[in-house]
Design a protein around this motif. Structure first.
Motif, PDB file in Angstrom:
ATOM      1  N   ALA A  97       0.836  -1.200   0.000  1.00 49.98           N
ATOM      2  CA  ALA A  97       0.000   0.000   0.000  1.00 49.98           C
ATOM      3  C   ALA A  97       0.871   1.251   0.000  1.00 49.98           C
ATOM      4  CB  ALA A  97      -0.911   0.011   1.226  1.00 49.98           C
ATOM      5  N   TYR A  98       0.365   2.284  -0.664  1.00 48.15           N
ATOM      6  CA  TYR A  98       1.036   3.580  -0.737  1.00 48.15           C
ATOM      7  C   TYR A  98       0.049   4.647  -0.287  1.00 48.15           C
ATOM      8  CZ  TYR A  98       3.007   7.837  -2.842  1.00 48.15           C
ATOM      9  OH  TYR A  98       3.491   9.103  -3.046  1.00 48.15           O
ATOM     10  N   ALA A  99       0.475   5.493   0.665  1.00 50.37           N
ATOM     11  CA  ALA A  99      -0.417   6.519   1.213  1.00 50.37           C
ATOM     12  C   ALA A  99       0.214   7.893   1.093  1.00 50.37           C
ATOM     13  CB  ALA A  99      -0.730   6.214   2.677  1.00 50.37           C
ATOM     14  N   GLU A 100      -0.650   8.909   0.986  1.00 52.83           N
ATOM     15  CA  GLU A 100      -0.210  10.300   0.943  1.00 52.83           C
ATOM     16  C   GLU A 100      -0.894  11.080   2.060  1.00 52.83           C
ATOM     17  OE1 GLU A 100       0.593  10.647  -3.896  1.00 52.83           O
ATOM     18  OE2 GLU A 100      -1.127  11.684  -2.986  1.00 52.83           O
ATOM     19  N   TYR A 101      -0.170  12.105   2.574  1.00 54.42           N
ATOM     20  CA  TYR A 101      -0.655  12.899   3.691  1.00 54.42           C
ATOM     21  C   TYR A 101      -0.799  14.352   3.309  1.00 54.42           C
ATOM     22  CZ  TYR A 101       0.372   8.831   6.573  1.00 54.42           C
ATOM     23  OH  TYR A 101       0.387   7.574   7.105  1.00 54.42           O
ATOM     24  N   GLU A 102      -1.543  15.074   4.113  1.00 50.26           N
ATOM     25  CA  GLU A 102      -1.837  16.476   3.838  1.00 50.26           C
ATOM     26  C   GLU A 102      -0.566  17.323   3.766  1.00 50.26           C
ATOM     27  OE1 GLU A 102      -4.814  20.023   5.489  1.00 50.26           O
ATOM     28  OE2 GLU A 102      -4.588  18.138   6.599  1.00 50.26           O
ATOM     29  N   ASN A 103       0.445  16.986   4.570  1.00 50.33           N
ATOM     30  CA  ASN A 103       1.675  17.782   4.593  1.00 50.33           C
ATOM     31  C   ASN A 103       2.655  17.404   3.485  1.00 50.33           C
ATOM     32  OD1 ASN A 103       2.639  15.325   5.529  1.00 50.33           O
ATOM     33  ND2 ASN A 103       3.990  16.249   7.052  1.00 50.33           N
ATOM     34  N   GLY A 104       2.267  16.467   2.617  1.00 52.59           N
ATOM     35  CA  GLY A 104       3.130  16.026   1.529  1.00 52.59           C
ATOM     36  C   GLY A 104       3.898  14.761   1.830  1.00 52.59           C
ATOM     37  N   ALA A 105       3.817  14.268   3.060  1.00 51.75           N
ATOM     38  CA  ALA A 105       4.499  13.018   3.421  1.00 51.75           C
ATOM     39  C   ALA A 105       3.877  11.839   2.686  1.00 51.75           C
ATOM     40  CB  ALA A 105       4.421  12.794   4.929  1.00 51.75           C
ATOM     41  N   THR A 106       4.646  10.761   2.560  1.00 52.20           N
ATOM     42  CA  THR A 106       4.161   9.532   1.933  1.00 52.20           C
ATOM     43  C   THR A 106       4.483   8.350   2.844  1.00 52.20           C
ATOM     44  OG1 THR A 106       6.238   9.149   0.737  1.00 52.20           O
ATOM     45  CG2 THR A 106       4.519  10.451  -0.382  1.00 52.20           C
ATOM     46  N   ALA A 107       3.815   7.242   2.593  1.00 56.68           N
ATOM     47  CA  ALA A 107       4.048   6.023   3.369  1.00 56.68           C
ATOM     48  C   ALA A 107       3.895   4.811   2.465  1.00 56.68           C
ATOM     49  CB  ALA A 107       3.074   5.920   4.537  1.00 56.68           C
ATOM     50  N   VAL A 108       4.705   3.801   2.729  1.00 57.24           N
ATOM     51  CA  VAL A 108       4.594   2.510   2.062  1.00 57.24           C
ATOM     52  C   VAL A 108       4.464   1.437   3.140  1.00 57.24           C
ATOM     53  CG1 VAL A 108       5.739   0.795   0.614  1.00 57.24           C
ATOM     54  CG2 VAL A 108       5.906   3.228   0.035  1.00 57.24           C
ATOM     55  N   PHE A 109       3.464   0.585   2.995  1.00 54.39           N
ATOM     56  CA  PHE A 109       3.209  -0.486   3.960  1.00 54.39           C
ATOM     57  C   PHE A 109       3.143  -1.799   3.201  1.00 54.39           C
ATOM     58  CE2 PHE A 109       0.499  -3.205   6.595  1.00 54.39           C
ATOM     59  CZ  PHE A 109       1.033  -2.993   7.864  1.00 54.39           C
ATOM     60  N   ILE A 110       3.999  -2.742   3.574  1.00 61.14           N
ATOM     61  CA  ILE A 110       4.069  -4.043   2.894  1.00 61.14           C
ATOM     62  C   ILE A 110       3.947  -5.148   3.926  1.00 61.14           C
ATOM     63  CG2 ILE A 110       5.500  -5.593   1.497  1.00 61.14           C
ATOM     64  CD1 ILE A 110       6.878  -3.092   0.368  1.00 61.14           C
ATOM     65  N   THR A 111       3.063  -6.109   3.664  1.00 51.96           N
ATOM     66  CA  THR A 111       2.913  -7.217   4.600  1.00 51.96           C
ATOM     67  C   THR A 111       2.482  -8.485   3.864  1.00 51.96           C
ATOM     68  OG1 THR A 111       1.947  -7.892   6.717  1.00 51.96           O
ATOM     69  CG2 THR A 111       0.475  -6.806   5.151  1.00 51.96           C
ATOM     70  N   THR A 112       2.747  -9.620   4.489  1.00 56.03           N
ATOM     71  CA  THR A 112       2.322 -10.916   3.962  1.00 56.03           C
ATOM     72  C   THR A 112       2.415 -11.953   5.062  1.00 56.03           C
ATOM     73  OG1 THR A 112       2.699 -12.596   2.257  1.00 56.03           O
ATOM     74  CG2 THR A 112       4.642 -11.561   3.189  1.00 56.03           C
ATOM     75  N   THR A 113       1.696 -13.061   4.882  1.00 55.62           N
ATOM     76  CA  THR A 113       1.829 -14.203   5.793  1.00 55.62           C
ATOM     77  C   THR A 113       2.510 -15.379   5.095  1.00 55.62           C
ATOM     78  OG1 THR A 113      -0.393 -14.933   5.172  1.00 55.62           O
ATOM     79  CG2 THR A 113      -0.190 -13.613   7.181  1.00 55.62           C
ATOM     80  N   GLY A 114       3.044 -15.141   3.886  1.00 51.37           N
ATOM     81  CA  GLY A 114       3.560 -16.251   3.101  1.00 51.37           C
ATOM     82  C   GLY A 114       5.050 -16.267   2.862  1.00 51.37           C
ATOM     83  N   GLU A 115       5.826 -15.439   3.583  1.00 52.97           N
ATOM     84  CA  GLU A 115       7.270 -15.399   3.377  1.00 52.97           C
ATOM     85  C   GLU A 115       8.019 -15.855   4.620  1.00 52.97           C
ATOM     86  OE1 GLU A 115       7.250 -11.476   0.426  1.00 52.97           O
ATOM     87  OE2 GLU A 115       8.543 -11.500   2.203  1.00 52.97           O
ATOM     88  N   ALA A 116       9.142 -16.512   4.398  1.00 53.15           N
ATOM     89  CA  ALA A 116      10.019 -16.909   5.503  1.00 53.15           C
ATOM     90  C   ALA A 116      11.462 -16.913   4.996  1.00 53.15           C
ATOM     91  CB  ALA A 116       9.637 -18.293   6.027  1.00 53.15           C
ATOM     92  N   PRO A 117      12.416 -16.358   5.736  1.00 53.31           N
ATOM     93  CA  PRO A 117      12.187 -15.641   6.997  1.00 53.31           C
ATOM     94  C   PRO A 117      11.599 -14.266   6.733  1.00 53.31           C
ATOM     95  CG  PRO A 117      14.502 -15.512   6.384  1.00 53.31           C
ATOM     96  CD  PRO A 117      13.852 -16.441   5.384  1.00 53.31           C
ATOM     97  N   GLY A 118      10.843 -13.780   7.677  1.00 49.12           N
ATOM     98  CA  GLY A 118      10.196 -12.491   7.513  1.00 49.12           C
ATOM     99  C   GLY A 118      11.019 -11.351   8.086  1.00 49.12           C
TER     100      GLY A 118
END
Length: 386
Positions: free
Chosen positions: A225-246
């Motif tokens: 996921a990629y998110a944007e904020y009012e102040n111009g900041a950004t965020a990236v969130f990555i997750t899964t239950t299918g990888e090892a090692p995590g």
């Protein structure tokens, strides 16, 4: 009131775990007096393990009418959280709710409204808020040590779950039983911490969920996921239950420095001169702001589930401030709903999220589900997670 009589609703893995530390006296000022589970076999198993010292119920109305409890801890499958919390408030009971607050924000908003009307204590079981690392990071951000946040990256892929885990319960990893996958089951902790530490919610989000990517399930088990904020900041969130090692790596950058949390350690680099000021004043070629690695003193011990429960009891008995106020449960759930909705609609999702649209899309997936699960007889370790 000198003692809180606590009732636990749902005595599966987590409900049983909560019952153990409460019944053995780990929570000062609380006594386990009753439990409720609609599954008679679960009640029988509970009675076998805990004896007859706690009143057991399979009838929901009888439990709430019993007068045996002052507060409840809700530890049932997700869809029942809001309904049971509302019923508890209507009976004048305080509520501690397991995560997530619910499956969709529409029902959680109703729960929050009932909590406010009741005047009772309402808390969420966000046990990772007791982690001193995250508490210190929140403090650094709120005190302005990082300056204005510019970028948030969270790679959280150490929620590994096997097929046997998903096969252990008929409600798991289905739209009808659980309402989602990794976002609604494992990652509510990170989604809550994300907004709690930064004090920010996005203005819009674009997400890519993959459903049944690594396991034979119908819900999401891989998310970017990629998110944007009012102040111009950004965020990236990555997750899964299918990888090892995590990996569990959180990196937050501001205009005054950067923090990285990984492997139980917090590293903080502070700029000698804030980046905007350096950029205005510097006239050379390839220079950059001088960064100092600062030793951050972190004290305390992560108290987990018992810590949140003790805080809840203290709030009832001593008016202590809640570490995880129940009304905040809707924030992390909003992030989860936005990621699913963005994927379903193949488009950006603006905040606040369209609650009616999300609910309609979820109902369509429930109605068209083709899942017929055969539940395997699997023993799950109770390790404080789901």
């Amino acid at each position: 009131m000198k003692e809180v009589r606590l009732g636990i609703i749902g005595v599966g893995n987590m409900g049983t775990s909560h019952s153990k530390y409460v019944s053995q006296g780990d929570i000062k000022g609380a006594r386990l007096t009753a439990v409720l589970d609609h599954d008679a076999q679960a009640i029988t198993a509970f009675e076998r393990e805990f004896g007859k010292g706690v009143q057991t119920f399979v009838d929901e109305d009888a439990f709430f009418a019993s007068g045996l409890v002052d507060a409840v801890l809700v530890a049932t499958p997700h869809y029942d959280h809001a309904y049971l919390a509302i019923k508890a408030f209507e009976h004048g009971l305080h509520v501690l709710c397991e995560k997530p607050a619910g499956v969709y924000t529409k029902q959680v908003r109703e729960m929050n409204e009932e909590a406010e009307k009741s005047g009772k204590i309402f808390s969420m079981m966000y046990n990772q808020r007791t982690n001193p690392l995250y508490q210190k990071l929140r403090e650094l951000i709120q005190d302005g040590e990082l300056g204005e946040i510019r970028r948030i990256n969270w790679l959280i892929t150490n929620w590994y779950r096997s097929q046997s885990y998903y096969d252990s319960g008929g409600w798991r990893a289905t739209w009808k039983g659980e309402g989602g996958g990794v976002l609604i089951n494992q990652c509510p902790h990170q989604l809550d911490l994300w907004q709690w530490m930064t004090g920010m919610m996005p203005t819009r989000m674009r997400a890519f969920c993959r459903f049944g990517q690594y396991r034979d399930i119908e819900v999401e088990d891989d998310v970017t996921a990629y998110a944007e904020y009012e102040n111009g900041a950004t965020a990236v969130f990555i997750t899964t239950t299918g990888e090892a090692p995590g990996t569990n790596r959180l990196e937050i950058t501001g205009d005054r420095g950067k923090v990285v949390v990984e492997n139980g350690k917090l590293d903080f680099w502070q700029l000698r001169v804030p980046e905007p000021a350096f950029n205005r004043e510097y006239t050379g070629g390839f220079g950059e702001p001088e960064a100092w690695k600062v030793e951050v003193h972190i004290t305390g011990t992560e108290t987990g589930h018992p810590g949140i429960t003790q805080n809840f009891i203290n709030a009832i008995l001593h008016d202590t401030s809640l570490l995880a106020p129940g009304e905040e449960g809707i924030k992390g759930l909003t992030l989860s709903n936005a990621m699913q909705l963005s994927t379903w609609m193949d488009d950006w999702v603006d905040f606040p999220v369209d609650e009616e649209l999300y609910y309609q899309q979820l109902q369509e997936r429930i109605q068209h589900s083709q899942v017929e699960k055969k539940v395997a007889n699997v023993s799950l370790d109770v390790d404080g997670t789901y």
